[in-house]
Every structure is written in C-alpha cells, then in structure tokens.
Design a protein around this motif. Structure first.
Motif, PDB file in Angstrom:
ATOM      1  N   THR A  88       0.845  -1.203   0.000  1.00 31.71           N
ATOM      2  CA  THR A  88       0.000   0.000   0.000  1.00 31.71           C
ATOM      3  C   THR A  88       0.882   1.255   0.000  1.00 31.71           C
ATOM      4  O   THR A  88       1.278   1.730  -1.047  1.00 31.71           O
ATOM      5  CB  THR A  88      -0.970  -0.007   1.199  1.00 31.71           C
ATOM      6  OG1 THR A  88      -0.214  -0.153   2.429  1.00 31.71           O
ATOM      7  CG2 THR A  88      -1.965  -1.137   1.081  1.00 31.71           C
ATOM      8  N   THR A  89       1.183   1.775   1.182  1.00 31.25           N
ATOM      9  CA  THR A  89       1.876   3.057   1.263  1.00 31.25           C
ATOM     10  C   THR A  89       3.313   2.998   0.728  1.00 31.25           C
ATOM     11  O   THR A  89       3.788   3.961   0.121  1.00 31.25           O
ATOM     12  CB  THR A  89       1.880   3.579   2.713  1.00 31.25           C
ATOM     13  OG1 THR A  89       2.309   2.524   3.598  1.00 31.25           O
ATOM     14  CG2 THR A  89       0.480   4.029   3.115  1.00 31.25           C
ATOM     15  N   PHE A  90       4.009   1.903   0.950  1.00 35.07           N
ATOM     16  CA  PHE A  90       5.368   1.780   0.419  1.00 35.07           C
ATOM     17  C   PHE A  90       5.331   1.784  -1.101  1.00 35.07           C
ATOM     18  O   PHE A  90       6.078   2.518  -1.758  1.00 35.07           O
ATOM     19  CB  PHE A  90       6.020   0.502   0.951  1.00 35.07           C
ATOM     20  CG  PHE A  90       7.486   0.345   0.587  1.00 35.07           C
ATOM     21  CD1 PHE A  90       8.338   1.440   0.549  1.00 35.07           C
ATOM     22  CD2 PHE A  90       8.012  -0.911   0.314  1.00 35.07           C
ATOM     23  CE1 PHE A  90       9.689   1.295   0.227  1.00 35.07           C
ATOM     24  CE2 PHE A  90       9.357  -1.070  -0.002  1.00 35.07           C
ATOM     25  CZ  PHE A  90      10.191   0.034  -0.054  1.00 35.07           C
ATOM     26  N   ASP A  91       4.445   1.003  -1.662  1.00 33.73           N
ATOM     27  CA  ASP A  91       4.311   0.938  -3.114  1.00 33.73           C
ATOM     28  C   ASP A  91       3.934   2.302  -3.689  1.00 33.73           C
ATOM     29  O   ASP A  91       4.453   2.715  -4.738  1.00 33.73           O
ATOM     30  CB  ASP A  91       3.244  -0.087  -3.509  1.00 33.73           C
ATOM     31  CG  ASP A  91       3.611  -1.499  -3.106  1.00 33.73           C
ATOM     32  OD1 ASP A  91       4.091  -1.678  -1.971  1.00 33.73           O
ATOM     33  OD2 ASP A  91       3.419  -2.426  -3.912  1.00 33.73           O
ATOM     34  N   ALA A  92       3.026   2.996  -3.006  1.00 35.69           N
ATOM     35  CA  ALA A  92       2.583   4.302  -3.494  1.00 35.69           C
ATOM     36  C   ALA A  92       3.746   5.295  -3.549  1.00 35.69           C
ATOM     37  O   ALA A  92       3.859   6.083  -4.505  1.00 35.69           O
ATOM     38  CB  ALA A  92       1.466   4.840  -2.604  1.00 35.69           C
ATOM     39  N   ASN A  93       4.607   5.266  -2.552  1.00 34.56           N
ATOM     40  CA  ASN A  93       5.755   6.169  -2.542  1.00 34.56           C
ATOM     41  C   ASN A  93       6.729   5.838  -3.671  1.00 34.56           C
ATOM     42  O   ASN A  93       7.249   6.735  -4.340  1.00 34.56           O
ATOM     43  CB  ASN A  93       6.475   6.103  -1.195  1.00 34.56           C
ATOM     44  CG  ASN A  93       5.678   6.716  -0.069  1.00 34.56           C
ATOM     45  OD1 ASN A  93       4.742   7.483  -0.304  1.00 34.56           O
ATOM     46  ND2 ASN A  93       6.022   6.395   1.158  1.00 34.56           N
ATOM     47  N   LEU A  94       6.977   4.550  -3.876  1.00 35.43           N
ATOM     48  CA  LEU A  94       7.871   4.150  -4.959  1.00 35.43           C
ATOM     49  C   LEU A  94       7.305   4.571  -6.313  1.00 35.43           C
ATOM     50  O   LEU A  94       8.040   5.052  -7.188  1.00 35.43           O
ATOM     51  CB  LEU A  94       8.092   2.636  -4.925  1.00 35.43           C
ATOM     52  CG  LEU A  94       8.809   2.078  -3.683  1.00 35.43           C
ATOM     53  CD1 LEU A  94       8.917   0.553  -3.781  1.00 35.43           C
ATOM     54  CD2 LEU A  94      10.184   2.693  -3.496  1.00 35.43           C
ATOM     55  N   LYS A  95       5.997   4.412  -6.488  1.00 36.14           N
ATOM     56  CA  LYS A  95       5.361   4.828  -7.743  1.00 36.14           C
ATOM     57  C   LYS A  95       5.482   6.333  -7.947  1.00 36.14           C
ATOM     58  O   LYS A  95       5.683   6.807  -9.071  1.00 36.14           O
ATOM     59  CB  LYS A  95       3.892   4.408  -7.757  1.00 36.14           C
ATOM     60  CG  LYS A  95       3.682   2.919  -7.931  1.00 36.14           C
ATOM     61  CD  LYS A  95       2.196   2.563  -7.897  1.00 36.14           C
ATOM     62  CE  LYS A  95       1.996   1.062  -8.031  1.00 36.14           C
ATOM     63  NZ  LYS A  95       0.565   0.673  -7.948  1.00 36.14           N
ATOM     64  N   MET A  96       5.374   7.084  -6.856  1.00 38.34           N
ATOM     65  CA  MET A  96       5.513   8.532  -6.968  1.00 38.34           C
ATOM     66  C   MET A  96       6.920   8.911  -7.423  1.00 38.34           C
ATOM     67  O   MET A  96       7.083   9.770  -8.296  1.00 38.34           O
ATOM     68  CB  MET A  96       5.205   9.202  -5.632  1.00 38.34           C
ATOM     69  CG  MET A  96       5.105  10.712  -5.739  1.00 38.34           C
ATOM     70  SD  MET A  96       5.323  11.543  -4.162  1.00 38.34           S
ATOM     71  CE  MET A  96       7.079  11.335  -3.940  1.00 38.34           C
ATOM     72  N   PHE A  97       7.938   8.263  -6.844  1.00 37.05           N
ATOM     73  CA  PHE A  97       9.311   8.532  -7.282  1.00 37.05           C
ATOM     74  C   PHE A  97       9.465   8.244  -8.777  1.00 37.05           C
ATOM     75  O   PHE A  97      10.057   9.033  -9.519  1.00 37.05           O
ATOM     76  CB  PHE A  97      10.304   7.658  -6.498  1.00 37.05           C
ATOM     77  CG  PHE A  97      10.403   7.961  -5.031  1.00 37.05           C
ATOM     78  CD1 PHE A  97      10.386   9.260  -4.563  1.00 37.05           C
ATOM     79  CD2 PHE A  97      10.532   6.925  -4.112  1.00 37.05           C
ATOM     80  CE1 PHE A  97      10.488   9.538  -3.196  1.00 37.05           C
ATOM     81  CE2 PHE A  97      10.635   7.185  -2.754  1.00 37.05           C
ATOM     82  CZ  PHE A  97      10.603   8.490  -2.292  1.00 37.05           C
ATOM     83  N   VAL A  98       8.915   7.124  -9.200  1.00 44.09           N
ATOM     84  CA  VAL A  98       9.016   6.722 -10.607  1.00 44.09           C
ATOM     85  C   VAL A  98       8.310   7.725 -11.510  1.00 44.09           C
ATOM     86  O   VAL A  98       8.883   8.219 -12.499  1.00 44.09           O
ATOM     87  CB  VAL A  98       8.428   5.312 -10.803  1.00 44.09           C
ATOM     88  CG1 VAL A  98       8.217   5.004 -12.287  1.00 44.09           C
ATOM     89  CG2 VAL A  98       9.333   4.260 -10.169  1.00 44.09           C
ATOM     90  N   ASN A  99       7.071   8.032 -11.168  1.00 42.15           N
ATOM     91  CA  ASN A  99       6.270   8.904 -12.036  1.00 42.15           C
ATOM     92  C   ASN A  99       6.813  10.328 -12.099  1.00 42.15           C
ATOM     93  O   ASN A  99       6.856  10.945 -13.170  1.00 42.15           O
ATOM     94  CB  ASN A  99       4.817   8.915 -11.561  1.00 42.15           C
ATOM     95  CG  ASN A  99       4.130   7.575 -11.750  1.00 42.15           C
ATOM     96  OD1 ASN A  99       4.505   6.804 -12.637  1.00 42.15           O
ATOM     97  ND2 ASN A  99       3.143   7.280 -10.920  1.00 42.15           N
ATOM     98  N   GLU A 100       7.236  10.867 -10.953  1.00 39.71           N
ATOM     99  CA  GLU A 100       7.744  12.237 -10.951  1.00 39.71           C
ATOM    100  C   GLU A 100       9.111  12.325 -11.636  1.00 39.71           C
ATOM    101  O   GLU A 100       9.437  13.344 -12.231  1.00 39.71           O
ATOM    102  CB  GLU A 100       7.790  12.783  -9.530  1.00 39.71           C
ATOM    103  CG  GLU A 100       6.399  12.962  -8.937  1.00 39.71           C
ATOM    104  CD  GLU A 100       6.387  13.833  -7.695  1.00 39.71           C
ATOM    105  OE1 GLU A 100       7.456  14.299  -7.261  1.00 39.71           O
ATOM    106  OE2 GLU A 100       5.284  14.036  -7.153  1.00 39.71           O
ATOM    107  N   THR A 101       9.901  11.264 -11.529  1.00 37.22           N
ATOM    108  CA  THR A 101      11.169  11.232 -12.270  1.00 37.22           C
ATOM    109  C   THR A 101      10.892  11.315 -13.769  1.00 37.22           C
ATOM    110  O   THR A 101      11.549  12.084 -14.495  1.00 37.22           O
ATOM    111  CB  THR A 101      11.940   9.940 -11.951  1.00 37.22           C
ATOM    112  OG1 THR A 101      12.355   9.960 -10.581  1.00 37.22           O
ATOM    113  CG2 THR A 101      13.175   9.798 -12.843  1.00 37.22           C
ATOM    114  N   ARG A 102       9.934  10.550 -14.228  1.00 33.01           N
ATOM    115  CA  ARG A 102       9.608  10.541 -15.659  1.00 33.01           C
ATOM    116  C   ARG A 102       9.030  11.870 -16.124  1.00 33.01           C
ATOM    117  O   ARG A 102       9.284  12.300 -17.257  1.00 33.01           O
ATOM    118  CB  ARG A 102       8.651   9.388 -15.950  1.00 33.01           C
ATOM    119  CG  ARG A 102       9.354   8.034 -15.917  1.00 33.01           C
ATOM    120  CD  ARG A 102       8.417   6.890 -16.201  1.00 33.01           C
ATOM    121  NE  ARG A 102       9.177   5.639 -16.336  1.00 33.01           N
ATOM    122  CZ  ARG A 102       8.702   4.448 -16.066  1.00 33.01           C
ATOM    123  NH1 ARG A 102       7.447   4.315 -15.659  1.00 33.01           N
ATOM    124  NH2 ARG A 102       9.451   3.373 -16.220  1.00 33.01           N
TER     125      ARG A 102
END
Length: 300
Positions: A88-102
């Motif tokens: 949940t929250t861990f995955d959401a943070n990782l996705k945010m790093f990925v998406n904002e990097t892109r």
C-alpha cells in the motif's frame, strides 16, 4: 541516488570507516558519468518525502538523468515518521518517485534493499539499524542467512513490473555474497570490530547492517555490474577496477602508495586514481600494476 544509510555518503573525518555503497559507486564509472548521491541515514521512502528531500532532488532532475531508488530498511521501522506498509503506502511512494522522475524526463531505476548480515533468527535486527548495534550478538549463529525484510523486498519488484521500470535485485546480489562468505567471513564487509581493533572505534562495534570501506566497495562493484547488464546505455561507462584510491573516501585507499603496496605480487592489478595531486609511488619489481588516472589526477 535516493535511499537510506546503506547507500548514503558518510563522514570520513577522524578515521571513520563506515561507507554506503552509493558513496563508492563513482569509482566504477568513467568520467562521463556524475554520481550525485542524495541518500540519507535513517530515511524511509516516507520521511524522504515529508522532509522535503525528494522535492530537492526532483527539482535537479534533467532529461536523460537516471534516478536510482532504494528504500526499505527504515520503512520497516514502527515509528509513525518512517513506517510504510508493503503493498500500500510503500508501493505508493515508490510509484511517486518513478512517475515524478519521468515527468522531469529522468529514467527511474528501482532497487530492493541489501541484506542485513543476520545468521540467526533475531527479533531486534531491524531496530539495531539505528543503534548500529547487534543485540543478538550473544545468540549462536547458524550457517544460513535469515531474511529480515519480508514483503518490503516484493514492493520494488512489483512496482517495477507495473510501471515498466528497470529493477535490480540488490537483495539477491548481496544475499549471495554474504551467504557465500558465511557467518564469519561476511563480517569483513560490515562495521564489525572488536574493542581496540581500529582507532576510530575504541569500544568496538558489532553492526550487521552498515558497510565498512571494503564492504561498500565490494557491493558497489557487484551492483555496477548488475547496472551494466540491465542498462546497456549506462553499461558502456562502467569500469570494474581491482582497487581505487581517492581523497574523498570513495575508494579502498586514501593513499596511492598504500594502494600500490597492497597489490599482490605477480598479478595484473588495475588501480583507479581519483582526481588530485599524488606523490609518485614506488612500485616493486614484482608488482604488475596498471594505474588509471581520472581527469584532474596528477603525479608530483
């Protein structure tokens, strides 16, 4: 690079021996690559965001930059400042790093956590990270490395698959390294010292999480090879040297003569010499050494 203390740059004053693998990574790339290590001790994916550290990094990302992401050790902690839940929250943070990097034109790369050197079923291994201690030191170690990360290892792999991001299994790489060395040999990778063994730690330390100079250099080399395999565009800049000497603590040695003296006789050995002015070393007749000088490295 963003992550926790296992990746972070360390204070090298007063003979400090602790290193994060990210601190050593530049020694495995040519001068064409600049490694900006923003990892911080004690941070989780949650606190890295809440403290504004991610915003600072994100604003520096330029098109074509790679962003290496490795969290987990501190997301496992139970305090509300750092704790996240895998799935949940861990995955959401990782996705945010990925998406904002892109969004910034960068290229994200996800790593899972490196192992803790735990050869016994310990109930204190996670808490010991912050104490730089081993509360289970009195327990009898077995021959098999015991996982302490659980589903926190799954999240980076899962998010990578869902977002089409390169994933590097740092846990397996370091597991195989430490399991191969065994419970005794693996200590040489970590901040494991008896009282009086090294001047900077008069009382000693038994730390199963954090790397010493040799451990961080070894792990950085293994992960550089994995990076080269998974990311061919970066792989063309990866170089794996037998040793490196650097004034900033990113090599195995601070002194070029010491590096030369530690080269085994009659074996071709490559030594990377970081930028700076160095005294010309005395090389014995039995030494077969290739010195590779970075731009800005000179002999006096």
């Amino acid at each position: 690079m963003i992550g926790d203390s296992t990746m972070a740059n360390k204070d090298i004053s007063h003979g400090g021996l602790e290193r994060g693998w990210g601190m050593m990574l530049k020694s495995f790339f040519t001068d064409d690559v600049i490694v900006a290590n923003h990892a911080k001790n004690g941070r989780s994916s949650k606190s890295f965001i809440s403290e504004g550290l991610w915003r600072e990094v994100c604003e520096q990302i330029r098109p074509g930059d790679y962003v290496f992401i490795q969290f987990g050790h501190n997301d496992e902690k139970k305090d509300t400042v750092r704790h996240t839940e895998p799935g949940t929250t861990f995955d959401a943070n990782l996705k945010m790093f990925v998406n904002e990097t892109r969004k910034r034109g960068g290229i994200p790369v996800l790593f899972n956590s490196v192992v803790r050197r735990t050869f016994v079923a310990s109930t204190t291994a996670i808490d010991d990270d912050d104490k730089r201690d081993n509360s289970s030191v009195g327990l009898v170690e077995g021959d098999t490395l015991v996982d302490t990360h659980g589903d926190y290892l799954v999240s980076p792999r899962k998010v990578a698959a869902e977002t089409g991001t390169v994933f590097i299994d740092a846990n397996k790489i370091t597991h195989d390294l430490e399991q191969g060395l065994g419970p005794v040999g693996s200590k040489k990778l970590h901040m494991c010292y008896e009282p009086g063994e090294v001047p900077s730690l008069p009382d000693g330390r038994q730390d199963n999480t954090h790397y010493n100079v040799y451990g961080a250099y070894t792990v950085a080399g293994l992960l550089a090879r994995a990076i080269a395999e998974k990311i061919p565009e970066l792989g063309r800049y990866v170089r794996c040297y037998d040793a490196a000497v650097a004034k900033d603590g990113s090599g195995l040695y601070f002194d070029l003569q010491e590096a030369v003296d530690n080269v085994p006789d009659n074996k071709l050995t490559t030594v990377l010499v970081d930028k700076g002015e160095w005294a010309k070393p005395v090389i014995g007749k039995k030494k077969n050494i290739k010195l590779v000088f970075r731009d800005g490295a000179t002999l006096k």
